[in-house]
Write an enzyme that holds these catalytic residues in place. Structure first.
Site, PDB file in Angstrom:
ATOM      1  N   GLU A 195       8.275   6.629  -7.110  1.00 17.35           N
ATOM      2  CA  GLU A 195       6.959   6.162  -6.679  1.00 17.35           C
ATOM      3  C   GLU A 195       5.996   7.341  -6.655  1.00 17.35           C
ATOM      4  O   GLU A 195       6.107   8.234  -5.822  1.00 17.35           O
ATOM      5  CB  GLU A 195       7.030   5.512  -5.292  1.00 17.35           C
ATOM      6  N   ASP A 214       4.675  12.729   1.986  1.00 17.30           N
ATOM      7  CA  ASP A 214       3.777  11.605   1.701  1.00 17.30           C
ATOM      8  C   ASP A 214       2.689  11.992   0.705  1.00 17.30           C
ATOM      9  O   ASP A 214       1.537  12.177   1.093  1.00 17.30           O
ATOM     10  CB  ASP A 214       3.146  11.115   3.011  1.00 17.30           C
ATOM     11  N   GLU A 267      -5.302   9.839  -2.467  1.00 16.96           N
ATOM     12  CA  GLU A 267      -5.413   9.778  -1.011  1.00 16.96           C
ATOM     13  C   GLU A 267      -5.525  11.159  -0.380  1.00 16.96           C
ATOM     14  O   GLU A 267      -6.274  11.358   0.573  1.00 16.96           O
ATOM     15  CB  GLU A 267      -4.192   9.046  -0.446  1.00 16.96           C
ATOM     16  N   GLU A 311       6.387   2.509   9.683  1.00 19.92           N
ATOM     17  CA  GLU A 311       5.012   2.420  10.178  1.00 19.92           C
ATOM     18  C   GLU A 311       4.712   1.058  10.797  1.00 19.92           C
ATOM     19  O   GLU A 311       3.647   0.482  10.610  1.00 19.92           O
ATOM     20  CB  GLU A 311       4.021   2.739   9.053  1.00 19.92           C
TER      21      GLU A 311
END
Length: 715
Positions: A401, A379, A407, A305
């Site tokens: 993770e 994601d 989100e 990104e």
């Protein structure tokens, strides 16, 4: 004027005002009592009189060595907790023979090689907490307090525990200006401007909460890092946090900008093979450890990104990670190198890219490097299959993770207990070795004897009084820590603990709340992304539905890239006839994911593009099944709201009303997700919404017109 004055003095005015005030008070929510700041460390009087008497007998006199900073912290916690739980003062004594609770180091205990384990035993009415170092005693103390908070007997304790994961971490995506990327509970708790001199009480309470669930590492800055964090001025601020956290067994780690040598000191390059760059990082490590002797290490987002990395110089990830690892190794530091990478010019479909970049590097990372992998291949979606990297790199330490902040799960206004999601991933069998090669066994090192094991969660913590924006958001912080300590614990057991410690001891109320929590994440999957759909959120802020979005700068930022809806059907073909993402899984899973008849319904459209009239296992068409999932998800939230309202007198008013208001938002937004998605997909299916279902209140054009420029947590 005299008449008017006499009118008001007559008492009529007083009556009117009284009636007005009564009506106003009737319309006001009651925000008295617990507001959520104390989290699961409320320490309230044990209701059961007999049990409380038993606790008092065992805990009235305490022996504790307070010569260490951690020993002092244990004493402070007990001085706070025991009088509140027992309703009586507790005496500390310097003589073991006079104590009913002995908390002492036992060098020969050998509970675990990391010296973080503990033992708690009841012998002849005496309770002993033993450990090989003070931090183990701290964990043992919090375990004893948890037993009391959940009203367990202390009469015959025989407990030995040690963590299954070495590094149990919170990653904050917090910026130096206190903006929190994907944060929905206010600003960052870290006030970098006031540090190092202004040390807020919240830092200590944050450390207490983390230590109580076994978290031993904190990354206080965003993975989209700022090179300034490594400047001398900011390292002194980091030092202040490290000094606060140290007695609680918590090490500070830093997210770093890979181009820091250029940005901070003007080097012409940040190439990891350049000797001057290597020397720069060695000197920086020495500078850090001079200030913070127990500094944990670096977390790195590189070549993802737009972030700089070794790929900018034609180098692979292992070369960048190992350069940093060599700089840290003399001091015992570690490198956590994130596997979340995808390139603009990649020939691979998005879900394949991390695997394609990292698997060829298996065995090339140094022993103090762990590759940090998101739980799924895209994601942090409401549901994903486990990442195929787990099990595919047996010679490399792989860190888990998870995302704790919601989100893609409704921010901090949707009730989503993520313990069920975490367990779904951890218990998934990769089938890369013998049966039983679960993701949990990959990350705890038991399959490959990895020298470094890590579980991290992206934090949902902010400056809101209740820390997480939603009272139930606290449960996700709690369950992350508990599962990092022991991934064999059940999501329901952990939910029961949290409810007892945070909300209520009423057995019937607790049972209803836990049941509500256990269903909550599946409800969200149903009204947002059922049957394996994913990445349907709106642009940038990720708030609300946007399955129609197709105008972003790169194809794989668009929801249309993932659902591929057209007149022929819906879903992304990742089989051997499509993008061949199935090839990254073990043969066992390839046989399942290649065949829509064998693929679980909850991942069907993740792996397959299927006709609208495809016959599901239920006998219904895909279109009808999709519609039913959307409607059942929204209906389940309404049911959840009613269940919560029925608990009004069982929960403290402040906590109750916070959740009540959030559920009202969630009900509205669940219907918004349902209606917007169904109307959009209907433009391709050309099929009606079946009779008996509530018709959308607005047109598709209305939903497409909604904008939210100031939605929180944007990058």
């Amino acid at each position: 004027m005299k008449q008017s004055f006499s009118f008001f003095r007559s008492g009529v005015f007083a009556v009117i005002i009284s009636l007005f005030m009564q009506q106003a008070q009737a319309n006001l929510a009651d925000f008295q009592g617990e507001d959520g700041y104390r989290l699961w460390l409320k320490y309230e009087l044990v209701d059961n009189v007999q049990l409380r008497a038993n606790y008092t007998k065992h805990l009235s006199t305490v022996y504790l060595d307070t010569s260490s900073g951690t020993g002092k912290v244990i004493q402070q916690e007990l001085q706070l907790a025991l009088p509140a739980l027992l309703g009586t003062e507790v005496r500390f004594t310097a003589k073991r023979s006079q104590a009913s609770l002995v908390i002492a180091l036992t060098p020969t205990l050998k509970v675990d090689p990391l010296n973080e384990g503990f033992a708690i035993k009841t012998q002849q009415g005496l309770i002993r907490i033993s450990a090989e170092n003070p931090v183990g005693l701290l964990y043992g103390t919090f375990h004893l307090l948890r037993l009391m908070q959940t009203e367990q007997s202390l009469a015959k304790l025989d407990v030995e525990q040690s963590p299954k994961i070495q590094l149990r971490m919170l990653n904050h995506w917090d910026d130096l200006d206190r903006h929190t990327e994907r944060g929905f509970a206010g600003e960052s708790i870290f006030d970098w401007h006031k540090l190092p001199d202004y040390k807020e009480q919240r830092y200590y309470d944050y450390a207490r909460a983390n230590a109580s669930i076994g978290i031993n590492g904190v990354v206080p800055i965003n993975v989209n890092s700022n090179a300034l964090i490594l400047s001398p001025a900011y390292l002194h601020k980091v030092q202040a946090l490290a000094d606060i956290f140290r007695p609680y067994g918590i090490k500070v780690y830093l997210s770093i900008k890979f181009s820091s040598p250029q940005q901070l000191d003007g080097l012409p390059t940040s190439d990891p093979l350049d000797p001057d760059v290597q020397l720069w990082w060695q000197n920086k490590a020495a500078e850090i450890y001079q200030l913070i002797p127990d500094f944990g290490g670096f977390l790195v987002k590189a070549n993802s990104e737009g972030q700089p990395g070794p790929g900018d110089y034609g180098r692979t990830h292992d070369l960048g990670a190992n350069m940093l690892a060599k700089a840290l190794k003399p001091y015992g530091g570690n490198v956590l190198w994130r596997a979340f990478v995808y390139a603009h010019d990649s020939e691979y479909e998005r879900s394949l890219q991390a695997y394609s970049e990292f698997v060829p590097l298996d065995g090339k990372f140094d022993s103090n490097v762990s590759v940090q992998v998101k739980n799924g291949p895209i994601d942090f979606q409401p549901r994903e299959p486990f990442s195929p990297l787990f099990g595919a790199m047996p010679k490399t330490s792989l860190a888990m993770e998870f995302q704790v902040t919601q989100e893609y799960l409704g921010f901090s206004t949707h009730l989503a207990y993520l313990g069920t999601m975490y367990k779904e991933v951890l218990d998934a069998d990769t089938h890369t070795q013998d049966k039983g090669s679960t993701v949990a066994k990959v990350i705890d090192g038991s399959l490959s004897k990895a020298p470094l094991t890590v579980m991290a969660g992206v934090a949902n913590i902010g400056t809101d009084r209740n820390w997480t924006g939603h009272i139930f958001g606290q449960a996700n912080w709690y369950v992350l820590g508990r599962l990092a300590w022991d991934h064999n614990l059940g999501a329901e057991q952990i939910a029961q603990e949290w409810v007892a410690m945070t909300l209520t001891h009423d057995a019937k109320a607790s049972e209803k709340i836990v049941a509500l929590m256990m269903r909550s994440r599946e409800n969200i999957v149903n009204y947002m992304t059922p049957l394996g759909l994913h990445h349907l959120m709106d642009t940038g802020h990720h708030y609300g539905p946007g399955p129609w979005v197709d105008n972003l700068g790169r194809a794989d930022w668009n929801p249309t890239y993932y659902h591929r809806a057209d007149e022929n059907g819906i879903g992304l073909d990742r089989t051997s006839k499509g993008t061949n993402a199935v090839s990254q899984y073990a043969p066992y899973w390839q046989a399942i994911f290649n065949d829509p008849q064998k693929t679980p319904d909850n991942l069907l459209l993740w792996f397959h593009h299927l006709p609208w009239d495809y016959k599901m296992r239920s006998g219904k068409t895909l279109w009808l099944e999709l519609v039913e999932h959307y409607y059942s998800g929204a209906a389940a939230v309404e049911a959840m709201q009613n269940q919560w309202l029925a608990l009004k007198n069982k929960i403290e008013p402040n906590q109750f009303n916070q959740v009540r208001m959030a559920l009202a938002i969630q009900v509205k937004e669940a219907k918004w997700w349902r209606d917007a998605c169904i109307l959009y997909f209907q433009t391709y299916s050309k099929l009606p919404i079946p009779k008996g279902f509530e018709q959308p209140k607005h047109s598709l054009e209305y939903y497409q017109s909604l904008t939210f420029p100031y939605a929180p947590g944007q990058g």
